[in-house]
Design a protein around this motif. Structure first.
Motif, mmCIF file in Angstrom:
data_model
loop_
_atom_site.group_PDB
_atom_site.id
_atom_site.type_symbol
_atom_site.label_atom_id
_atom_site.label_comp_id
_atom_site.label_asym_id
_atom_site.label_seq_id
_atom_site.Cartn_x
_atom_site.Cartn_y
_atom_site.Cartn_z
ATOM 1 N N PRO A 164 -15.334 33.530 -16.583
ATOM 2 C CA PRO A 164 -15.444 34.468 -17.717
ATOM 3 C C PRO A 164 -15.616 35.918 -17.264
ATOM 4 O O PRO A 164 -15.074 36.843 -17.884
ATOM 5 C CB PRO A 164 -16.686 33.975 -18.467
ATOM 6 C CG PRO A 164 -16.828 32.544 -18.076
ATOM 7 C CD PRO A 164 -16.361 32.470 -16.661
ATOM 8 N N CYS A 188 -13.867 40.286 -24.757
ATOM 9 C CA CYS A 188 -15.140 39.545 -24.839
ATOM 10 C C CYS A 188 -15.015 38.300 -25.709
ATOM 11 O O CYS A 188 -15.638 37.271 -25.420
ATOM 12 C CB CYS A 188 -16.243 40.460 -25.368
ATOM 13 S SG CYS A 188 -16.704 41.756 -24.203
ATOM 14 N N ALA A 235 -13.359 35.843 -23.541
ATOM 15 C CA ALA A 235 -14.341 35.380 -22.554
ATOM 16 C C ALA A 235 -15.267 34.337 -23.170
ATOM 17 O O ALA A 235 -15.644 33.356 -22.506
ATOM 18 C CB ALA A 235 -15.153 36.563 -22.028
ATOM 19 N N LEU A 236 -15.614 34.530 -24.429
ATOM 20 C CA LEU A 236 -16.460 33.556 -25.130
ATOM 21 C C LEU A 236 -15.736 32.222 -25.255
ATOM 22 O O LEU A 236 -16.334 31.152 -25.029
ATOM 23 C CB LEU A 236 -16.849 34.095 -26.505
ATOM 24 C CG LEU A 236 -17.640 33.146 -27.417
ATOM 25 C CD1 LEU A 236 -18.920 32.681 -26.740
ATOM 26 C CD2 LEU A 236 -17.962 33.837 -28.745
ATOM 27 N N THR A 268 -15.695 30.535 -21.839
ATOM 28 C CA THR A 268 -17.027 30.023 -21.509
ATOM 29 C C THR A 268 -17.326 28.746 -22.279
ATOM 30 O O THR A 268 -17.858 27.767 -21.727
ATOM 31 C CB THR A 268 -18.102 31.082 -21.820
ATOM 32 O OG1 THR A 268 -17.743 32.314 -21.218
ATOM 33 C CG2 THR A 268 -19.461 30.641 -21.309
ATOM 34 N N PHE A 269 -16.986 28.743 -23.558
ATOM 35 C CA PHE A 269 -17.250 27.584 -24.423
ATOM 36 C C PHE A 269 -16.486 26.364 -23.910
ATOM 37 O O PHE A 269 -17.054 25.266 -23.778
ATOM 38 C CB PHE A 269 -16.834 27.915 -25.860
ATOM 39 C CG PHE A 269 -17.346 26.949 -26.885
ATOM 40 C CD1 PHE A 269 -18.588 27.136 -27.475
ATOM 41 C CD2 PHE A 269 -16.588 25.850 -27.268
ATOM 42 C CE1 PHE A 269 -19.070 26.244 -28.430
ATOM 43 C CE2 PHE A 269 -17.052 24.953 -28.210
ATOM 44 C CZ PHE A 269 -18.294 25.154 -28.797
ATOM 45 N N ALA A 271 -24.494 29.632 -28.550
ATOM 46 C CA ALA A 271 -23.737 30.804 -28.988
ATOM 47 C C ALA A 271 -24.384 31.448 -30.211
ATOM 48 O O ALA A 271 -24.488 32.688 -30.298
ATOM 49 C CB ALA A 271 -22.295 30.409 -29.302
ATOM 50 N N SER A 291 -20.373 38.772 -28.814
ATOM 51 C CA SER A 291 -19.621 37.880 -27.918
ATOM 52 C C SER A 291 -20.279 37.788 -26.547
ATOM 53 O O SER A 291 -20.417 36.696 -25.979
ATOM 54 C CB SER A 291 -18.179 38.387 -27.752
ATOM 55 O OG SER A 291 -17.518 38.435 -28.995
ATOM 56 N N VAL A 292 -20.687 38.937 -26.017
ATOM 57 C CA VAL A 292 -21.281 38.955 -24.677
ATOM 58 C C VAL A 292 -22.617 38.216 -24.668
ATOM 59 O O VAL A 292 -22.908 37.457 -23.731
ATOM 60 C CB VAL A 292 -21.453 40.406 -24.186
ATOM 61 C CG1 VAL A 292 -22.276 40.438 -22.907
ATOM 62 C CG2 VAL A 292 -20.095 41.043 -23.928
ATOM 63 N N VAL A 340 -21.829 34.539 -24.741
ATOM 64 C CA VAL A 340 -21.380 34.109 -23.411
ATOM 65 C C VAL A 340 -22.590 33.898 -22.495
ATOM 66 O O VAL A 340 -22.694 32.889 -21.788
ATOM 67 C CB VAL A 340 -20.423 35.160 -22.792
ATOM 68 C CG1 VAL A 340 -20.236 34.898 -21.291
ATOM 69 C CG2 VAL A 340 -19.080 35.134 -23.500
ATOM 70 N N MET A 355 -23.711 30.377 -20.770
ATOM 71 C CA MET A 355 -23.738 30.303 -19.307
ATOM 72 C C MET A 355 -25.115 29.926 -18.791
ATOM 73 O O MET A 355 -25.249 29.180 -17.821
ATOM 74 C CB MET A 355 -23.298 31.647 -18.707
ATOM 75 C CG MET A 355 -21.820 31.959 -18.876
ATOM 76 S SD MET A 355 -21.330 33.529 -18.111
ATOM 77 C CE MET A 355 -21.385 33.086 -16.361
ATOM 78 N N LEU A 372 -24.947 39.620 -19.405
ATOM 79 C CA LEU A 372 -24.106 38.881 -18.465
ATOM 80 C C LEU A 372 -24.857 38.455 -17.216
ATOM 81 O O LEU A 372 -24.735 37.321 -16.749
ATOM 82 C CB LEU A 372 -22.902 39.744 -18.056
ATOM 83 C CG LEU A 372 -21.688 39.757 -18.978
ATOM 84 C CD1 LEU A 372 -20.639 40.706 -18.431
ATOM 85 C CD2 LEU A 372 -21.111 38.367 -19.163
#
Length: 513
Positions: free
Chosen positions: A12, A31, A34-35, A38-39, A57, A378-379, A382, A386, A431
């Motif tokens: 991600p 982003c 990226a989500l 990650t999911f 999330a 979103s960040v 993520v 993570m 992050l």
């Protein structure tokens, strides 16, 4: 196997770097993708139940909305309100009428007022507004942007009323004042040299320092000392704001008392704009910021008989459905966003704008920052996925194995990469905050110290991130000059990051932390 999982866990983040620096994709789109990455990875590779991934999330989004996004929107609302009421014109005129020496004006406007705007609002205002004022006074547009970008680096950790540092505390569970104090300590060396470098930039060489070093030291220490005290004893919310207020006041007094006779740096000031500007009008112009300062100070732990009852109005909620869920605490009144909104409305009434007009400004502030809201939500989502899935743990294991006790040296660099990618101290914290803390725990380092290193690095990365540079170029009408600005700024980012790494690695050996 650890190396493979390390690379996959980083996917991600690798995507964000590629999407935003190579593909030039807007932050919110990058982003959101990226989500999704990650999911999917959390479900397929880390075998996370879908309910756990979803609730992680949701926890991230809730954490983003309150207290982070409400602070950002409230701060930007106050700024937009001062534009609507024309109060910002009076503020500009007052700042620009103090001296005829461009180096002195740059320090008052870019260093003093710029740090004040970072503390109050952040998110580009500390670059756009000072750079615009400097260009209006006849300064070189490109050098104005570069100097503002350099100055706006270290204050990022305490920007937007302390949002990045508060976010770090929320994500990691560490004490916010402990992190805040260490941030002020770890970035002190870089913070000290920044005004000198800014003068060199705006004056086109070290010759600009001639005859100005005493004034630079006054500007420097009058910011660093109150910022350090506020960060270590009150927390991150007022560190930039208090430091900037003291620094501006001291610089203005010093500029009026000291003589600067270098004709190479003389500019015409806007004293004509002060005609008709009475003390009452000046007080009205500054009123929203005065109320913000007072409300945040009075509701802090320094005033327990106000702080404690307000802090008692809160809700504790667990979102995550898996093991060891975090408990989010939502403070409904004693949170900076609510207090800043209140200060803005009171200040707006004092400035003569009616309630419906203020709500119109608020509505415009929200709608014009939808992409920012999506990016931050979103960040944070993520980061939560993570963290709960074990992806951050796998990254930390490899970093520990490769760097061992030398990890603190690269700790600020990790934050710098995050700042470059996301353009936000808050997003960088989301992050990499847990990664830094887990790595610190694995190597026996001080957790708050590496959390602080990440926060400092995020500010250094913002100096060269595409978003910051774009904001600067837009403010001074230099569209198309981004590469020139980047080339003039990147060397300072590298220097500051190396200094930060040395401090981060060596200072613990002295026993000071």
């Amino acid at each position: 196997m650890n190396l493979i999982m390390f690379i996959l866990a980083l996917l991600p983040i690798i995507w964000l770097i590629a999407a935003m620096s190579v593909l030039k994709m807007p932050g919110y789109k990058a982003c959101l993708i990226a989500l999704a990455i990650t999911f999917i990875e959390a479900l397929g590779l880390w075998h996370m139940p879908i309910a756990d991934a979803t609730s992680a999330a949701v926890e991230g989004i809730a954490n983003a909305l309150w207290p982070i996004i409400i602070v950002i929107l409230a701060a930007l609302f106050v700024y937009n309100l001062t534009l609507e009421t024309k109060a910002m014109d009076s503020i500009k005129a007052m700042l620009a009428s103090v001296s005829t020496d461009k180096r002195v004006l740059m320090l008052i406007i870019a260093f003093g007022f710029g740090n004040f705007m970072e503390g109050m609002a952040g998110f580009g205002t500390a670059v756009a507004i000072p750079a615009g004022i400097l260009v209006g006074l006849g300064f070189d547009p490109l050098l104005s942007v570069v100097s503002c970008l350099v100055i706006n680096s270290t204050p990022t950790a305490f920007g937007s009323v302390g949002v990045p540092t508060n976010t770090m505390a929320n994500i990691t569970g560490l004490n916010v004042v402990a992190i805040s104090g260490k941030v002020a300590l770890i970035q002190m060396a870089v913070q000290f040299i920044i005004p000198f470098i800014a003068v060199i930039i705006i004056g086109k060489g070290t010759k600009a320092l001639k005859g100005l070093i005493p004034f630079i030291l006054i500007a420097d220490l009058s910011f660093i000392i109150p910022e350090f005290i506020a960060a270590g004893f009150i927390g991150p919310d007022l560190a930039d704001i208090l430091g900037a207020i003291v620094s501006m006041a001291v610089m203005i007094i010093a500029a009026m008392k000291m003589k600067f006779n270098n004709d190479d740096y003389k500019v015409k000031t806007s004293k004509d704009n002060l005609q008709g500007l009475t003390f009452i009008k000046a007080l009205k112009a500054w009123s929203p910021f005065i109320f913000i300062f007072l409300f945040l100070l009075l509701s802090s732990t320094l005033v327990p008989f106000i702080h404690d009852p307000l802090a008692g109005i809160h809700s504790k909620i667990q979102f995550y459905t898996g093991k060891n869920p975090a408990t989010l605490t939502f403070y409904w009144i004693n949170t900076p966003g609510v207090l800043i909104l209140l200060a803005g409305f009171i200040g707006g009434l004092i400035q003569g704008i009616n309630i419906p007009s203020m709500f119109k400004v608020l509505g415009h502030t929200i709608t014009s920052n939808i992409k920012t809201i999506l990016t931050i939500c979103s960040v944070l989502a993520v980061a939560k996925i993570m963290g709960y899935s074990g992806m951050i743990g796998d990254i930390a294991k490899v970093l520990v194995a490769v760097t061992g006790i030398f990890f603190p040296f690269i700790s600020p660099l990790i934050g710098t990469i995050g700042g470059f990618v996301t353009g936000s101290g808050t997003s960088t914290t989301a992050l990499f905050g847990s990664l830094q803390v887990q790595t610190a725990q694995a190597i026996g380092a001080n957790r708050e110290w590496l959390a602080a290193a990440n926060l400092m690095g995020a500010g250094l990365g913002k100096m060269i991130c595409p978003q910051s540079i774009a904001i600067g170029t837009a403010a001074v009408g230099l569209g198309g000059s981004e590469s020139q600005i980047l080339s003039k700024t990147v060397k300072w980012t590298i220097l500051f990051t190396v200094i930060g790494g040395i401090v981060c690695f060596l200072l613990p050996m002295t026993g000071l932390i």
